[in-house]
Write an enzyme that holds these catalytic residues in place. Sequence first.
Site, PDB file in Angstrom:
ATOM      1  N   PRO A   1     -15.298   5.271   7.982  1.00 53.02           N
ATOM      2  CA  PRO A   1     -14.605   6.340   8.716  1.00 53.02           C
ATOM      3  C   PRO A   1     -13.498   5.836   9.641  1.00 53.02           C
ATOM      4  O   PRO A   1     -12.462   6.461   9.754  1.00 53.02           O
ATOM      5  CB  PRO A   1     -15.728   6.992   9.509  1.00 53.02           C
ATOM      6  CG  PRO A   1     -16.966   6.679   8.771  1.00 53.02           C
ATOM      7  CD  PRO A   1     -16.746   5.355   8.125  1.00 53.02           C
TER       8      PRO A   1
ATOM      9  N   GLU B   1      11.141  -7.197   0.641  1.00 56.77           N
ATOM     10  CA  GLU B   1      10.682  -7.932   1.817  1.00 56.77           C
ATOM     11  C   GLU B   1       9.253  -8.425   1.657  1.00 56.77           C
ATOM     12  O   GLU B   1       8.441  -8.286   2.553  1.00 56.77           O
ATOM     13  CB  GLU B   1      10.756  -7.020   3.041  1.00 56.77           C
ATOM     14  CG  GLU B   1      12.072  -7.128   3.772  1.00 56.77           C
ATOM     15  CD  GLU B   1      11.830  -7.125   5.263  1.00 56.77           C
ATOM     16  OE1 GLU B   1      11.749  -8.230   5.846  1.00 56.77           O
ATOM     17  OE2 GLU B   1      11.691  -6.030   5.834  1.00 56.77           O
TER      18      GLU B   1
ATOM     19  N   GLY C   1       0.810  -1.218   0.000  1.00 60.48           N
ATOM     20  CA  GLY C   1       0.000   0.000   0.000  1.00 60.48           C
ATOM     21  C   GLY C   1       0.826   1.241   0.000  1.00 60.48           C
ATOM     22  O   GLY C   1       2.049   1.208   0.163  1.00 60.48           O
TER      23      GLY C   1
END
Lengths: 234, 234
Positions: free
Chosen positions: B83, B114, B46
């Site tokens: 949220p 990794e 991400g």
Amino acid sequence: MEYYKKDSDILLAIDCIIFGFNGESLEILLIKRDFEPERNKWSLMGGFVQSDEAPEAAAYRILKQLTGLENVYMEQCSVFGEPNREPNDRVVSICYFALIDTQKYKHILSDNYEAKWFPLQQYPKLIFDHDQMIAAAQYRLRMKAALYPILFELLPEKFTIPQIAALYEGVYNIELDKRNFSRKLLSSGLIIKLQEKDKENSKKGAYYFKLNTAIYKEKIMSFLRYLPSWSLET
Amino acid sequence: MEYYKKDSDILLAIDCIIFGFNGESLEILLIKRDFEPERNKWSLMGGFVQSDEAPEAAAYRILKQLTGLENVYMEQCSVFGEPNREPNDRVVSICYFALIDTQKYKHILSDNYEAKWFPLQQYPKLIFDHDQMIAAAQYRLRMKAALYPILFELLPEKFTIPQIAALYEGVYNIELDKRNFSRKLLSSGLIIKLQEKDKENSKKGAYYFKLNTAIYKEKIMSFLRYLPSWSLET
DNA sequence: AAAAATAAATGTTTATTTGACACTAATTAT
DNA sequence: ATAATTAGTGTCAAATAAACATTTATTTTT
């Protein structure tokens, strides 16, 4: 404590592609935008996700606010987030598509809201990248409907077989052999014949059917194919 | 001039669900997160979308940075934006799924990064809602692959029929009749037989095939079904 | 009131595909 | 040489799809 570097100033928006079926062709619901920029131009239903609000909740809220519609089938579809898709701010928009039975909500829509149905083939020029959003939603709808019988969401409680056929023809822009289509649909057990007939649309009248909700719930995750194998091509 | 009320402080992130196929089972590529919060826990690949960056570009950049992978098949999949899905900030994450041939990138991955492959059936506990993301990506992959032959993206240039069969079995968690599967696949014209055989995985050896790219491009938008009709159920 | 027109509904036939299963082929291990 | 393993090909009945024809219920026209 701040964990992440806050170097962005992104606004999160929702746009809803609302598909409806009028018995003949597929339509989308558009609205005249009532805020700047691009005020008074045609656009999809949209709005911003509030800071304490989940995107899906925002989508339902916006739909309700702008059209009065509730309890409709809605599904997340895709995100548009090019840096300059809107001129003045960085707005990232999550698109949802909704399927509604236009008859059911006819009064709501015509009375109180400034929304208007347009044929999917021929709608006015839209703001920003809303054309692309519609195209993406249409693609997604075709894909989903090829595997699951979601198109029934677009039909009234009572519907006729010619209506469903027209619906499939509209979604995929094809012409079906009604006889084969009808046979396949009936043998699926998905619809139940009623005694009443629809006399509006033909001389002979066509029997109404209703969904067999038991089977519908079962089949909604299954692999019914009402389409000829070539219909998803191009 | 500010057009919209800026009442949100939303961060836009990307998470990539990277599917790989090792010849036997489906795997996903996970990474030990190297920043707070949740440092050192397993997570999806991400990162954040930069202020001048399109989401798709960000996805490719992040993939490249974290794994060295380039030119892989990637597709937008769904957005997670509850949220409180992350504890300290409002982070909205756009998920992409990628399909890669694990052989091709084996050296890249093992040497410099990794990241680690885990079986899709059995991967470690992940941070936040990354489990849900994987589930959503898997659903999307199944749906897409039911209609389009995208699973070939997971295979090397040269592959055998038993490999493809195992791949479909892995993706749908089913057992196929290899004989019928093979017949259907061959008759599609999608693959071209090579002279060479793969002797690694069996005594007899299995012929290699390569994709018929002409037909592949044509069929990528078509309606090939390699699956038995019940395989998308549940 | 009979005939024509319209669209729904059902029926028929053939070709194709599926699903279930059996067998043969190539190779390695014993 | 024989057994074991997996690839690859073959068979057949049942189900489905595709193409096409006919009948039915009703309204409109004459």
